[in-house]
Design an enzyme around this catalytic site. Structure first.
Site, PDB file in Angstrom:
ATOM      1  N   ASP A 137     -47.931  18.955  30.169  1.00 43.52           N
ATOM      2  CA  ASP A 137     -48.067  17.525  30.463  1.00 43.52           C
ATOM      3  C   ASP A 137     -49.065  17.233  31.588  1.00 43.52           C
ATOM      4  O   ASP A 137     -49.414  16.069  31.813  1.00 43.52           O
ATOM      5  CB  ASP A 137     -46.708  16.944  30.914  1.00 43.52           C
ATOM      6  CG  ASP A 137     -45.767  16.653  29.756  1.00 43.52           C
ATOM      7  OD1 ASP A 137     -46.214  16.619  28.595  1.00 43.52           O
ATOM      8  OD2 ASP A 137     -44.557  16.442  30.026  1.00 43.52           O
ATOM      9  N   LYS A 183     -45.087   9.090  32.645  1.00 38.65           N
ATOM     10  CA  LYS A 183     -45.466   8.869  31.234  1.00 38.65           C
ATOM     11  C   LYS A 183     -44.227   8.608  30.391  1.00 38.65           C
ATOM     12  O   LYS A 183     -43.106   9.002  30.742  1.00 38.65           O
ATOM     13  CB  LYS A 183     -46.231  10.059  30.655  1.00 38.65           C
ATOM     14  CG  LYS A 183     -45.499  11.424  30.660  1.00 38.65           C
ATOM     15  CD  LYS A 183     -44.521  11.695  29.525  1.00 38.65           C
ATOM     16  CE  LYS A 183     -43.894  13.078  29.575  1.00 38.65           C
ATOM     17  NZ  LYS A 183     -42.710  13.248  28.754  1.00 38.65           N
TER      18      LYS A 183
HETATM   19  C1  LIG Z   1     -41.415  17.116  26.397  1.00 42.71           C
HETATM   20  C2  LIG Z   1     -42.774  16.847  26.998  1.00 42.71           C
HETATM   21  O1  LIG Z   1     -42.632  16.273  28.291  1.00 42.71           O
HETATM   22  C3  LIG Z   1     -43.494  15.813  26.125  1.00 42.71           C
HETATM   23  O2  LIG Z   1     -44.674  15.325  26.715  1.00 42.71           O
HETATM   24  C4  LIG Z   1     -43.629  18.109  27.077  1.00 42.71           C
HETATM   25  O3  LIG Z   1     -43.780  18.701  25.801  1.00 42.71           O
HETATM   26  C5  LIG Z   1     -43.128  19.119  28.079  1.00 42.71           C
HETATM   27  O4  LIG Z   1     -44.209  19.464  28.876  1.00 42.71           O
HETATM   28  P1  LIG Z   1     -44.022  20.288  30.251  1.00 42.71           P
HETATM   29  O5  LIG Z   1     -42.817  19.824  30.970  1.00 42.71           O
HETATM   30  O6  LIG Z   1     -45.364  20.215  30.945  1.00 42.71           O
HETATM   31  O7  LIG Z   1     -43.730  21.719  29.693  1.00 42.71           O
HETATM   32  P2  LIG Z   1     -44.325  23.166  30.081  1.00 42.71           P
HETATM   33  O8  LIG Z   1     -44.128  23.377  31.542  1.00 42.71           O
HETATM   34  O9  LIG Z   1     -45.694  23.331  29.525  1.00 42.71           O
HETATM   35  O10 LIG Z   1     -43.331  24.101  29.262  1.00 42.71           O
HETATM   36  C6  LIG Z   1     -41.990  24.254  29.627  1.00 42.71           C
HETATM   37  C7  LIG Z   1     -41.226  24.779  28.429  1.00 42.71           C
HETATM   38  O11 LIG Z   1     -41.034  23.712  27.474  1.00 42.71           O
HETATM   39  C8  LIG Z   1     -41.147  24.220  26.163  1.00 42.71           C
HETATM   40  N1  LIG Z   1     -42.296  23.595  25.477  1.00 42.71           N
HETATM   41  C9  LIG Z   1     -43.192  22.840  26.162  1.00 42.71           C
HETATM   42  C10 LIG Z   1     -44.264  22.248  25.519  1.00 42.71           C
HETATM   43  C11 LIG Z   1     -44.406  22.488  24.124  1.00 42.71           C
HETATM   44  N2  LIG Z   1     -45.435  21.956  23.445  1.00 42.71           N
HETATM   45  N3  LIG Z   1     -43.509  23.246  23.458  1.00 42.71           N
HETATM   46  C12 LIG Z   1     -42.445  23.807  24.106  1.00 42.71           C
HETATM   47  O12 LIG Z   1     -41.635  24.484  23.490  1.00 42.71           O
HETATM   48  C13 LIG Z   1     -41.310  25.727  26.287  1.00 42.71           C
HETATM   49  O13 LIG Z   1     -40.010  26.287  26.268  1.00 42.71           O
HETATM   50  C14 LIG Z   1     -41.925  25.878  27.681  1.00 42.71           C
HETATM   51  O14 LIG Z   1     -41.668  27.147  28.250  1.00 42.71           O
HETATM   52  N1  LIG Z   2     -42.944  18.445  42.365  1.00 41.33           N
HETATM   53  C1  LIG Z   2     -41.836  18.543  41.613  1.00 41.33           C
HETATM   54  N2  LIG Z   2     -41.132  17.443  41.325  1.00 41.33           N
HETATM   55  C2  LIG Z   2     -40.019  17.532  40.537  1.00 41.33           C
HETATM   56  N3  LIG Z   2     -39.552  18.669  40.036  1.00 41.33           N
HETATM   57  C3  LIG Z   2     -40.217  19.787  40.283  1.00 41.33           C
HETATM   58  C4  LIG Z   2     -41.394  19.769  41.076  1.00 41.33           C
HETATM   59  N4  LIG Z   2     -41.841  21.009  41.138  1.00 41.33           N
HETATM   60  C5  LIG Z   2     -41.009  21.770  40.422  1.00 41.33           C
HETATM   61  N5  LIG Z   2     -40.017  21.063  39.906  1.00 41.33           N
HETATM   62  C6  LIG Z   2     -38.923  21.600  39.039  1.00 41.33           C
HETATM   63  O1  LIG Z   2     -39.239  21.202  37.704  1.00 41.33           O
HETATM   64  C7  LIG Z   2     -38.072  20.731  37.022  1.00 41.33           C
HETATM   65  C8  LIG Z   2     -38.499  19.645  36.039  1.00 41.33           C
HETATM   66  O2  LIG Z   2     -38.855  18.518  36.791  1.00 41.33           O
HETATM   67  P1  LIG Z   2     -39.747  17.315  36.249  1.00 41.33           P
HETATM   68  O3  LIG Z   2     -39.427  16.135  37.110  1.00 41.33           O
HETATM   69  O4  LIG Z   2     -41.168  17.713  36.138  1.00 41.33           O
HETATM   70  O5  LIG Z   2     -39.125  17.161  34.799  1.00 41.33           O
HETATM   71  P2  LIG Z   2     -39.569  16.248  33.604  1.00 41.33           P
HETATM   72  O6  LIG Z   2     -40.076  14.938  34.133  1.00 41.33           O
HETATM   73  O7  LIG Z   2     -38.433  16.222  32.643  1.00 41.33           O
HETATM   74  O8  LIG Z   2     -40.788  17.034  32.976  1.00 41.33           O
HETATM   75  P3  LIG Z   2     -41.531  16.713  31.594  1.00 41.33           P
HETATM   76  O9  LIG Z   2     -41.348  15.279  31.259  1.00 41.33           O
HETATM   77  O10 LIG Z   2     -42.979  17.052  31.945  1.00 41.33           O
HETATM   78  O11 LIG Z   2     -40.936  17.677  30.623  1.00 41.33           O
HETATM   79  C9  LIG Z   2     -37.133  20.231  38.135  1.00 41.33           C
HETATM   80  O12 LIG Z   2     -35.798  20.401  37.778  1.00 41.33           O
HETATM   81  C10 LIG Z   2     -37.527  21.073  39.331  1.00 41.33           C
HETATM   82  O13 LIG Z   2     -36.680  22.198  39.450  1.00 41.33           O
END
Ligand SMILES: C[C@](O)(CO)[C@H](O)COP(=O)(O)OP(=O)(O)OC[C@H]1O[C@@H](n2ccc(N)nc2=O)[C@H](O)[C@@H]1O
Ligand SMILES: Nc1ncnc2c1ncn2[C@@H]1O[C@H](COP(=O)(O)OP(=O)(O)OP(=O)(O)O)[C@@H](O)[C@H]1O
Length: 326
Positions: free
Chosen positions: A155, A25
């Site tokens: 997400d 996304k």
């Molecule tokens: C930055 C984005 O990727 C935008 O779509 C999302 O808001 C993040 O979504 P995500 O990775 O699925 O995050 P989650 O696993 O739900 O949360 C991880 C951490 O991100 C922060 N978090 C996430 C979502 C949100 N609305 N507010 C937050 O402050 C919090 O510290 C939380 O503990």
């Molecule tokens: N299946 C997986 N693929 C990638 N990372 C994973 C997975 N499971 C757990 N993780 C952990 O989650 C952390 C975040 O990875 P991810 O690739 O989801 O980040 P992101 O794309 O920035 O997430 P978002 O955009 O939802 O905030 C990684 O550093 C890793 O330690």
């Protein structure tokens, strides 16, 4: 053919491996409100699924073996291969809900950058959920699947549904959005990742500093931009370019100042607009057409400001079973 043993019923079934394809996304608008008491931020999150995919294959293993995960692709060394992997957590959650033992091997074919702000882990969670549902024949409803997704991460529900959607609450409460055309993107993948919680914390810190310590009360309620939603509906890339917005961008740039160089290179190479994708550090560039997108990707790769650059189009479908063919 392999055999899946369901602990809940004690019956054995034969089941072919199931492969699910799930998109990455980009957040075309990410409006971040104040910090909530539960540690999350209220959002108006306009998600758009893009055609960069992870593939999750679920294969039944011997009874009692428990879940196992493997991963292939360029970022494999950064993916945890234990029970903390989001794909394994998804299989565990579905099994727990249906009283099953998650005897499953999950293989992740990874194209989505890890910790890149493109919801790679979330995609794997949604994919594993759908694959295990098909493998185990649990027949979970769409509502149940979305509920489990929301428990796994903010997400994850969007990774399941794909297309375009407005995410309210912490991003998990989705309303589908209409998209009237194809958008062309370039994604510049950084060397290394950024931690999502760290970027949200930095956003709060910058707001405190810039607001003179006024705190969360001074942060306006996040709202989706009507002009941005209209541009999506019309499939109008030039109009969308004028309204792309990410409240987490200053925080991501503050943690990784070189992102400004990446954004500048893509802009100079002809992008209509540039922004950090979600929590970063991947940078997203909106292009007028496929040819311009290729040129921008070439310029980014040649400049050395990023590890690599991918072109992709949106919208893309959500998590889809691709094998066995439906
Ligand atoms: C930055 C984005 O990727 C935008 O779509 C999302 O808001 C993040 O979504 P995500 O990775 O699925 O995050 P989650 O696993 O739900 O949360 C991880 C951490 O991100 C922060 N978090 C996430 C979502 C949100 N609305 N507010 C937050 O402050 C919090 O510290 C939380 O503990
Ligand atoms: N299946 C997986 N693929 C990638 N990372 C994973 C997975 N499971 C757990 N993780 C952990 O989650 C952390 C975040 O990875 P991810 O690739 O989801 O980040 P992101 O794309 O920035 O997430 P978002 O955009 O939802 O905030 C990684 O550093 C890793 O330690």
């Amino acid at each position: 053919m392999s055999t899946a043993q369901t602990a809940g019923t004690g019956t054995a079934r034969t089941a072919a491996p199931v492969t699910v394809r799930v998109p990455a996304k980009v957040n075309v608008q990410l409006a971040v409100g104040g910090l909530r008491p539960d540690g999350f931020h209220d959002l108006a999150n306009v998600f758009l699924a893009v055609g960069l995919y992870d593939e999750i294959t679920a294969t039944a293993t011997a009874p009692g073996e428990g879940p196992r995960v493997t991963c292939s692709g360029p970022d494999t060394d950064q993916v945890p291969l234990d029970r903390t992997n989001l794909a394994v957590r998804a299989a565990d959650a579905l099994a727990a809900r249906y009283g099953l033992v998650p005897d499953v091997h999950l293989h992740i074919g990874k194209e989505i950058p890890v910790a890149g702000g493109m919801a790679g882990g979330s995609a794997d969670a949604a994919g594993a959920l759908l694959a295990c549902d098909a493998l185990w024949g649990t027949g979970a409803s769409r509502e149940e699947l979305l509920e489990i997704c929301a428990e796994l991460g903010s997400d994850v529900p969007f990774s399941l549904v794909g297309g375009a959607a407005l995410g309210r609450g912490r991003g998990e409460l989705l309303t589908p959005l209409e998209v009237g055309g194809v958008f062309h993107w370039v994604f510049a993948v950084a060397e290394g990742g950024l931690s999502t919680p760290a970027v949200y914390r930095e956003c709060d810190r910058l707001r405190e500093v810039r607001g003179g310590g006024a705190g969360a009360d001074a942060v306006p309620a996040p709202e989706a931009s009507p002009a941005l939603l209209a541009a999506l509906r019309a499939g109008d890339a030039a109009a969308l370019a004028g309204h792309l917005a990410n409240d987490l961008q200053p925080a991501a740039v503050s943690l990784l100042p070189s992102l400004d160089d990446t954004l500048a290179v893509g802009t100079q190479a002809g992008a209509l607009a540039a922004l950090v994708s979600g929590s970063g550090p991947t940078c997203a560039f909106l292009a007028e057409d496929a040819a311009t997108a290729s040129d921008i990707a070439f310029a980014l790769r040649a400049s050395g400001v990023c590890r690599t650059a991918h072109t992709a189009t949106s919208p893309a479908p959500g998590a889809t079973v691709v094998r066995p063919a439906g």
